[in-house]
Each structure stands twice: as C-alpha cells, then as structure tokens.
Design a protein around this motif. Structure first.
Motif, PDB file in Angstrom:
ATOM      1  N   SER A   1       0.838  -1.205   0.000  1.00  0.00           N
ATOM      2  CA  SER A   1       0.000   0.000   0.000  1.00  0.00           C
ATOM      3  C   SER A   1       0.872   1.254   0.000  1.00  0.00           C
ATOM      4  N   LEU A   2       2.025   1.199   0.646  1.00  0.00           N
ATOM      5  CA  LEU A   2       2.964   2.321   0.614  1.00  0.00           C
ATOM      6  C   LEU A   2       3.530   2.482  -0.804  1.00  0.00           C
ATOM      7  N   MET A   3       3.828   1.364  -1.458  1.00  0.00           N
ATOM      8  CA  MET A   3       4.315   1.419  -2.842  1.00  0.00           C
ATOM      9  C   MET A   3       3.268   2.048  -3.757  1.00  0.00           C
ATOM     10  N   VAL A   4       1.998   1.706  -3.556  1.00  0.00           N
ATOM     11  CA  VAL A   4       0.914   2.291  -4.357  1.00  0.00           C
ATOM     12  C   VAL A   4       0.940   3.810  -4.222  1.00  0.00           C
ATOM     13  N   THR A   5       1.065   4.304  -2.997  1.00  0.00           N
ATOM     14  CA  THR A   5       1.099   5.748  -2.754  1.00  0.00           C
ATOM     15  C   THR A   5       2.282   6.389  -3.478  1.00  0.00           C
ATOM     16  N   LYS A   6       3.455   5.768  -3.387  1.00  0.00           N
ATOM     17  CA  LYS A   6       4.654   6.302  -4.050  1.00  0.00           C
ATOM     18  C   LYS A   6       4.457   6.320  -5.567  1.00  0.00           C
ATOM     19  N   MET A   7       3.844   5.261  -6.107  1.00  0.00           N
ATOM     20  CA  MET A   7       3.606   5.199  -7.552  1.00  0.00           C
ATOM     21  C   MET A   7       2.572   6.238  -7.986  1.00  0.00           C
ATOM     22  N   GLN A   8       1.537   6.434  -7.177  1.00  0.00           N
ATOM     23  CA  GLN A   8       0.521   7.447  -7.498  1.00  0.00           C
ATOM     24  C   GLN A   8       1.134   8.838  -7.529  1.00  0.00           C
ATOM     25  N   ASN A   9       2.026   9.117  -6.583  1.00  0.00           N
ATOM     26  CA  ASN A   9       2.710  10.412  -6.564  1.00  0.00           C
ATOM     27  C   ASN A   9       3.550  10.599  -7.824  1.00  0.00           C
ATOM     28  N   ALA A  10       4.266   9.545  -8.222  1.00  0.00           N
ATOM     29  CA  ALA A  10       5.095   9.614  -9.432  1.00  0.00           C
ATOM     30  C   ALA A  10       4.218   9.812 -10.672  1.00  0.00           C
ATOM     31  N   ALA A  11       3.076   9.148 -10.711  1.00  0.00           N
ATOM     32  CA  ALA A  11       2.159   9.294 -11.849  1.00  0.00           C
ATOM     33  C   ALA A  11       1.612  10.712 -11.933  1.00  0.00           C
ATOM     34  N   GLN A  12       1.271  11.296 -10.778  1.00  0.00           N
ATOM     35  CA  GLN A  12       0.772  12.676 -10.742  1.00  0.00           C
ATOM     36  C   GLN A  12       1.819  13.646 -11.255  1.00  0.00           C
ATOM     37  N   GLU A  13       3.066  13.448 -10.831  1.00  0.00           N
ATOM     38  CA  GLU A  13       4.149  14.327 -11.273  1.00  0.00           C
ATOM     39  C   GLU A  13       4.323  14.279 -12.785  1.00  0.00           C
ATOM     40  N   ARG A  14       3.994  13.148 -13.383  1.00  0.00           N
ATOM     41  CA  ARG A  14       4.163  12.964 -14.840  1.00  0.00           C
ATOM     42  C   ARG A  14       2.882  13.231 -15.626  1.00  0.00           C
ATOM     43  N   ASP A  15       1.817  13.621 -14.935  1.00  0.00           N
ATOM     44  CA  ASP A  15       0.514  13.784 -15.576  1.00  0.00           C
ATOM     45  C   ASP A  15       0.066  12.507 -16.277  1.00  0.00           C
ATOM     46  N   LEU A  16       0.331  11.382 -15.645  1.00  0.00           N
ATOM     47  CA  LEU A  16      -0.060  10.085 -16.172  1.00  0.00           C
ATOM     48  C   LEU A  16      -1.368   9.673 -15.512  1.00  0.00           C
ATOM     49  N   ALA A  17      -2.392   9.446 -16.315  1.00  0.00           N
ATOM     50  CA  ALA A  17      -3.678   9.023 -15.783  1.00  0.00           C
ATOM     51  C   ALA A  17      -3.609   7.534 -15.473  1.00  0.00           C
ATOM     52  N   ALA A  18      -3.562   7.203 -14.188  1.00  0.00           N
ATOM     53  CA  ALA A  18      -3.423   5.801 -13.798  1.00  0.00           C
ATOM     54  C   ALA A  18      -4.202   5.507 -12.529  1.00  0.00           C
ATOM     55  N   LYS A  19      -4.858   4.367 -12.539  1.00  0.00           N
ATOM     56  CA  LYS A  19      -5.487   3.836 -11.336  1.00  0.00           C
ATOM     57  C   LYS A  19      -4.535   2.754 -10.842  1.00  0.00           C
ATOM     58  N   ILE A  20      -3.888   3.020  -9.719  1.00  0.00           N
ATOM     59  CA  ILE A  20      -2.887   2.104  -9.177  1.00  0.00           C
ATOM     60  C   ILE A  20      -3.427   1.581  -7.847  1.00  0.00           C
ATOM     61  N   PHE A  21      -3.473   0.260  -7.719  1.00  0.00           N
ATOM     62  CA  PHE A  21      -4.038  -0.323  -6.513  1.00  0.00           C
ATOM     63  C   PHE A  21      -3.385  -1.676  -6.232  1.00  0.00           C
TER      64      PHE A  21
END
Length: 104
Positions: A17-37
């Motif tokens: 779940s911590l990895m999901v949060t880190k990946m979501q942050n990285a996706a936001q920084e890149r303007d990548l539309a992703a549902k990560i779970f």
C-alpha cells in the motif's frame, strides 16, 4: 488520455500500500492518468475475473506466482517488482516498469 489500470499483487498488503502511494505520486508528477491499486493474492483472480487491468505487478514476496499469472492471463503484461526498488520504495522506478510493460 485513457486511465491505465496498474494492479499490484502482494502477500498481505502492508508494504505494497505504501508502494501504491509512491507510484501514485510519481504518476501525478508525470501527468499520467493511472489507477494504481494493490490486492492480496487470494483476491487477485477474483478481481481479474470481473475487471480488466493494463498491467500486473507482483511483489517480490509472491514472485513464485508469476508463471501462473502469465499462463492464466496471457493478455496482461506481468512482471515481478525488483527487490531493490520494492525495498527502497522507489515508486518512480516501479512506475517506469509498469509503463514499459504497457508499451510492450
């Protein structure tokens, strides 16, 4: 741009779940539309029976399941998260892996 679904499969879900949060942050920084779970192993096949995902990443602790997922879901790119990236919670590197798998 369509939202990409990135599913992480893990043993229990705590560190993932911590990895999901880190990946979501990285996706936001890149303007990548992703549902990560993340889902625990027992729920993974149940989820995949009802939903489609763009990529499947397995936590290092369940790496032994990779061949089975590839066999059961040949249409979904799947890989094990490298132990170093997982251990150091490098969400950006794991997101890179997911994107490279989706781009095939």
């Amino acid at each position: 741009m369509e939202t990409k679904e990135i599913m992480l499969v893990c043993a229990a879900g705590m560190s993932t779940s911590l990895m999901v949060t880190k990946m979501q942050n990285a996706a936001q920084e890149r303007d990548l539309a992703a549902k990560i779970f993340a889902v625990p192993v027992p729920e993974a096949k149940e989820y995949l029976a009802q939903h489609s995902v763009d990529v499947l990443l397995l936590g290092p602790q369940v790496r032994y399941l990779l061949d089975g997922f590839k066999e059961d879901y040949p249409e979904i790119p799947a890989e094990v998260i490298p132990m170093t990236d997982y251990g150091m919670m490098k969400g950006d590197k794991v997101l890179d892996l997911a994107v490279s798998l989706m781009n095939g």
